[in-house]
Motif scaffolding. Structure first.
Motif, PDB file in Angstrom:
ATOM      1  N   ARG A   1       0.821  -1.216   0.000  1.00  0.00           N
ATOM      2  CA  ARG A   1       0.000   0.000   0.000  1.00  0.00           C
ATOM      3  C   ARG A   1       0.852   1.263   0.000  1.00  0.00           C
ATOM      4  NH1 ARG A   1      -3.611  -2.775  -0.738  1.00  0.00           N
ATOM      5  NH2 ARG A   1      -5.087  -3.804   0.653  1.00  0.00           N
ATOM      6  N   LEU A   2       0.331   2.274  -0.662  1.00  0.00           N
ATOM      7  CA  LEU A   2       0.821   3.639  -0.460  1.00  0.00           C
ATOM      8  C   LEU A   2      -0.395   4.438  -0.007  1.00  0.00           C
ATOM      9  CD1 LEU A   2       3.088   4.311  -3.610  1.00  0.00           C
ATOM     10  CD2 LEU A   2       3.824   3.816  -1.273  1.00  0.00           C
ATOM     11  N   ASP A   3      -0.190   5.425   0.862  1.00  0.00           N
ATOM     12  CA  ASP A   3      -1.324   6.246   1.297  1.00  0.00           C
ATOM     13  C   ASP A   3      -1.919   6.966   0.096  1.00  0.00           C
ATOM     14  OD1 ASP A   3      -0.692   5.513   3.867  1.00  0.00           O
ATOM     15  OD2 ASP A   3       0.553   7.293   4.223  1.00  0.00           O
ATOM     16  N   LYS A   4      -3.164   7.379   0.240  1.00  0.00           N
ATOM     17  CA  LYS A   4      -3.842   8.061  -0.877  1.00  0.00           C
ATOM     18  C   LYS A   4      -3.049   9.305  -1.297  1.00  0.00           C
ATOM     19  CE  LYS A   4      -8.266  10.020  -2.234  1.00  0.00           C
ATOM     20  NZ  LYS A   4      -9.309  10.919  -1.751  1.00  0.00           N
ATOM     21  N   ASP A   5      -2.493  10.029  -0.327  1.00  0.00           N
ATOM     22  CA  ASP A   5      -1.784  11.267  -0.683  1.00  0.00           C
ATOM     23  C   ASP A   5      -0.305  11.025  -1.004  1.00  0.00           C
ATOM     24  OD1 ASP A   5      -0.857  10.714   1.850  1.00  0.00           O
ATOM     25  OD2 ASP A   5      -1.366  12.656   2.714  1.00  0.00           O
ATOM     26  N   THR A   6       0.147   9.774  -0.996  1.00  0.00           N
ATOM     27  CA  THR A   6       1.530   9.458  -1.369  1.00  0.00           C
ATOM     28  C   THR A   6       1.567   9.155  -2.859  1.00  0.00           C
ATOM     29  OG1 THR A   6       1.978   8.509   0.808  1.00  0.00           O
ATOM     30  CG2 THR A   6       3.459   7.840  -0.964  1.00  0.00           C
ATOM     31  N   GLU A   7       2.618   9.645  -3.523  1.00  0.00           N
ATOM     32  CA  GLU A   7       2.775   9.288  -4.931  1.00  0.00           C
ATOM     33  C   GLU A   7       3.989   8.375  -5.066  1.00  0.00           C
ATOM     34  OE1 GLU A   7       3.755  12.507  -7.547  1.00  0.00           O
ATOM     35  OE2 GLU A   7       5.216  13.365  -6.183  1.00  0.00           O
TER      36      GLU A   7
ATOM     37  N   THR B   1      12.747   3.258  -0.943  1.00  0.00           N
ATOM     38  CA  THR B   1      13.237   4.621  -0.713  1.00  0.00           C
ATOM     39  C   THR B   1      12.117   5.623  -0.964  1.00  0.00           C
ATOM     40  OG1 THR B   1      15.464   3.979  -1.343  1.00  0.00           O
ATOM     41  CG2 THR B   1      14.981   6.327  -1.382  1.00  0.00           C
ATOM     42  N   TYR B   2      12.012   6.579  -0.054  1.00  0.00           N
ATOM     43  CA  TYR B   2      10.971   7.616  -0.146  1.00  0.00           C
ATOM     44  C   TYR B   2      11.614   8.994  -0.135  1.00  0.00           C
ATOM     45  CZ  TYR B   2       7.702   3.931   1.123  1.00  0.00           C
ATOM     46  OH  TYR B   2       6.959   2.779   1.148  1.00  0.00           O
ATOM     47  N   TYR B   3      11.129   9.864  -1.004  1.00  0.00           N
ATOM     48  CA  TYR B   3      11.473  11.286  -0.928  1.00  0.00           C
ATOM     49  C   TYR B   3      10.430  11.918  -0.019  1.00  0.00           C
ATOM     50  CZ  TYR B   3      10.915  16.169  -2.091  1.00  0.00           C
ATOM     51  OH  TYR B   3      10.753  17.513  -1.997  1.00  0.00           O
TER      52      TYR B   3
ATOM     53  N   TYR C   1       2.131   0.431   8.235  1.00  0.00           N
ATOM     54  CA  TYR C   1       1.139   1.476   8.011  1.00  0.00           C
ATOM     55  C   TYR C   1       1.699   2.859   8.394  1.00  0.00           C
ATOM     56  CZ  TYR C   1      -3.407   3.795   8.409  1.00  0.00           C
ATOM     57  OH  TYR C   1      -4.468   4.644   8.264  1.00  0.00           O
ATOM     58  N   HIS C   2       1.676   3.800   7.466  1.00  0.00           N
ATOM     59  CA  HIS C   2       2.155   5.171   7.692  1.00  0.00           C
ATOM     60  C   HIS C   2       3.592   5.201   8.210  1.00  0.00           C
ATOM     61  CE1 HIS C   2      -1.655   6.744   6.709  1.00  0.00           C
ATOM     62  NE2 HIS C   2      -2.209   6.824   7.891  1.00  0.00           N
ATOM     63  N   GLN C   3       4.368   4.183   7.872  1.00  0.00           N
ATOM     64  CA  GLN C   3       5.688   4.048   8.493  1.00  0.00           C
ATOM     65  C   GLN C   3       6.570   5.293   8.357  1.00  0.00           C
ATOM     66  OE1 GLN C   3       7.809   0.456   7.689  1.00  0.00           O
ATOM     67  NE2 GLN C   3       9.776   1.303   8.346  1.00  0.00           N
ATOM     68  N   VAL C   4       6.708   5.782   7.136  1.00  0.00           N
ATOM     69  CA  VAL C   4       7.647   6.888   6.915  1.00  0.00           C
ATOM     70  C   VAL C   4       7.155   8.158   7.606  1.00  0.00           C
ATOM     71  CG1 VAL C   4       8.738   8.309   5.128  1.00  0.00           C
ATOM     72  CG2 VAL C   4       8.526   5.833   4.807  1.00  0.00           C
ATOM     73  N   LYS C   5       5.856   8.400   7.506  1.00  0.00           N
ATOM     74  CA  LYS C   5       5.300   9.586   8.171  1.00  0.00           C
ATOM     75  C   LYS C   5       5.508   9.488   9.684  1.00  0.00           C
ATOM     76  CE  LYS C   5       1.801  10.344   4.620  1.00  0.00           C
ATOM     77  NZ  LYS C   5       0.411  10.109   4.231  1.00  0.00           N
ATOM     78  N   ARG C   6       5.327   8.284  10.215  1.00  0.00           N
ATOM     79  CA  ARG C   6       5.493   8.111  11.663  1.00  0.00           C
ATOM     80  C   ARG C   6       6.955   8.259  12.066  1.00  0.00           C
ATOM     81  NH1 ARG C   6       2.789   2.485  11.935  1.00  0.00           N
ATOM     82  NH2 ARG C   6       3.176   2.427  14.169  1.00  0.00           N
TER      83      ARG C   6
ATOM     84  N   HIS D   1       4.828  16.018   1.929  1.00  0.00           N
ATOM     85  CA  HIS D   1       4.831  15.430   0.575  1.00  0.00           C
ATOM     86  C   HIS D   1       5.676  14.163   0.622  1.00  0.00           C
ATOM     87  CE1 HIS D   1       5.926  15.870  -3.985  1.00  0.00           C
ATOM     88  NE2 HIS D   1       5.197  14.802  -3.725  1.00  0.00           N
ATOM     89  N   LEU D   2       5.099  13.070   0.144  1.00  0.00           N
ATOM     90  CA  LEU D   2       5.815  11.792   0.188  1.00  0.00           C
ATOM     91  C   LEU D   2       5.737  11.105  -1.174  1.00  0.00           C
ATOM     92  CD1 LEU D   2       7.350  10.007   2.223  1.00  0.00           C
ATOM     93  CD2 LEU D   2       5.205   8.821   2.697  1.00  0.00           C
ATOM     94  N   LYS D   3       6.893  10.649  -1.616  1.00  0.00           N
ATOM     95  CA  LYS D   3       6.946   9.975  -2.929  1.00  0.00           C
ATOM     96  C   LYS D   3       7.886   8.775  -2.819  1.00  0.00           C
ATOM     97  CE  LYS D   3       8.948  11.021  -7.469  1.00  0.00           C
ATOM     98  NZ  LYS D   3       9.355  12.143  -8.335  1.00  0.00           N
TER      99      LYS D   3
HETATM  100  N1  URA Z   1       4.993   5.381   4.629  1.00  0.00           N
HETATM  101  C1  URA Z   1       3.972   6.254   4.785  1.00  0.00           C
HETATM  102  O1  URA Z   1       3.864   6.919   5.787  1.00  0.00           O
HETATM  103  N2  URA Z   1       3.088   6.357   3.788  1.00  0.00           N
HETATM  104  C2  URA Z   1       3.169   5.665   2.643  1.00  0.00           C
HETATM  105  O2  URA Z   1       2.328   5.832   1.756  1.00  0.00           O
HETATM  106  C3  URA Z   1       4.239   4.771   2.496  1.00  0.00           C
HETATM  107  C4  URA Z   1       5.138   4.634   3.502  1.00  0.00           C
END
Ligand code: URA
Length: 233
Positions: A96-102, A127-129, A177-182, A193-195
């Motif tokens: 999954r990617l969040d709805k607002d993640t590209e 890898t996420y920007y 779930y929401h790993q990078v944001k968390r 902004h997450l990509k």
């Molecule tokens: N981590 C996040 O927080 N959101 C995503 O969509 C993917 C990874």
């Protein structure tokens, strides 16, 4: 396999649409108009719809640049599978990617591979920007490099590469779930902004949001290797 299943699997339409296509003589098998939806077709048969050859593929693999605003679950609309033209109906997003993640998302109907790519055992790097508000603290790289404890998991050491005071790349091994944001929130910066730019060895290349390509044979083989999928399953 029945002709109507063959065509439905290849995304030609619903079963009733396909029945009508056959009634309208739009489908040929080896040059002859198909007369019955339940006629049997074999791998060596040449099936055409309106002169377009419909080749049967059991497994399909796509790399899509998910635009922000699309769901990566098929239960909601708009979702990423709606961006694929003529894909098999059983092709699903891998993770999954969040709805607002590209960014980069794989889609396939190869459930075994999808399952293994997502398995925590395999630690496929992603890898996420990220762009944040406020700025990313000076010591973020050290914090990300240490295991970070969350309610539902503890992160493996993640690599942070700073681009500017409020932007950077974070490479993680899990897909929680929401790993990078968390993780950013935990160091005091909120993601605005997450990509996703990389999944294993795969990158977005020249794709624009909403565009996709099929994976090449070597890439599929490499993904199977990465995920430990055996050929003879
Ligand atoms: N981590 C996040 O927080 N959101 C995503 O969509 C993917 C990874």
């Amino acid at each position: 396999m029945r002709l109507d299943k063959y065509l439905a699997d290849m995304g030609a339409g619903t079963r009733s649409e396909i029945k009508k296509m056959i009634r309208d003589r739009r489908v040929t098998v080896n040059g002859n108009p198909a007369l019955k939806a339940d006629m049997k077709v074999f791998p060596e048969d040449l099936v055409k719809l309106d002169d377009e050859v419909i080749t049967y593929s059991e497994y399909e693999y796509y790399l899509l640049y998910k635009p922000s605003g699309y769901y990566s679950t098929v239960d909601y609309s708009p979702n990423v599978t709606e961006l694929l033209v003529n894909a098999r109906k059983d092709v699903m997003p891998v993770g999954r990617l969040d709805k607002d993640t590209e960014g980069l998302i794989l889609l396939t109907n190869d459930g075994t591979l999808a399952h293994r790519l997502l398995s925590p055992k395999n630690h496929v790097e992603k890898t996420y920007y990220a762009k944040t508000e406020p700025d990313i603290p000076e010591d973020a790289a050290e914090k990300f490099a240490e295991p970070m404890r969350f309610e539902d998991f503890t992160s493996l050491p993640a690599k942070f590469e700073r681009i500017s005071s409020d932007e950077g790349y974070l490479t993680v091994h899990e897909g929680k779930y929401h790993q990078v944001k968390r993780m950013f929130h935990a160091v005091g910066a909120d993601v605005i902004h997450l990509k996703r730019t990389r999944f294993g060895f795969l990158t977005l290349g020249d794709l624009e949001p909403g565009q996709y390509r099929t994976l090449q044979e070597e890439e599929i083989a490499k993904l199977k290797e990465l995920s430990g999928t055996k050929e003879n399953r």
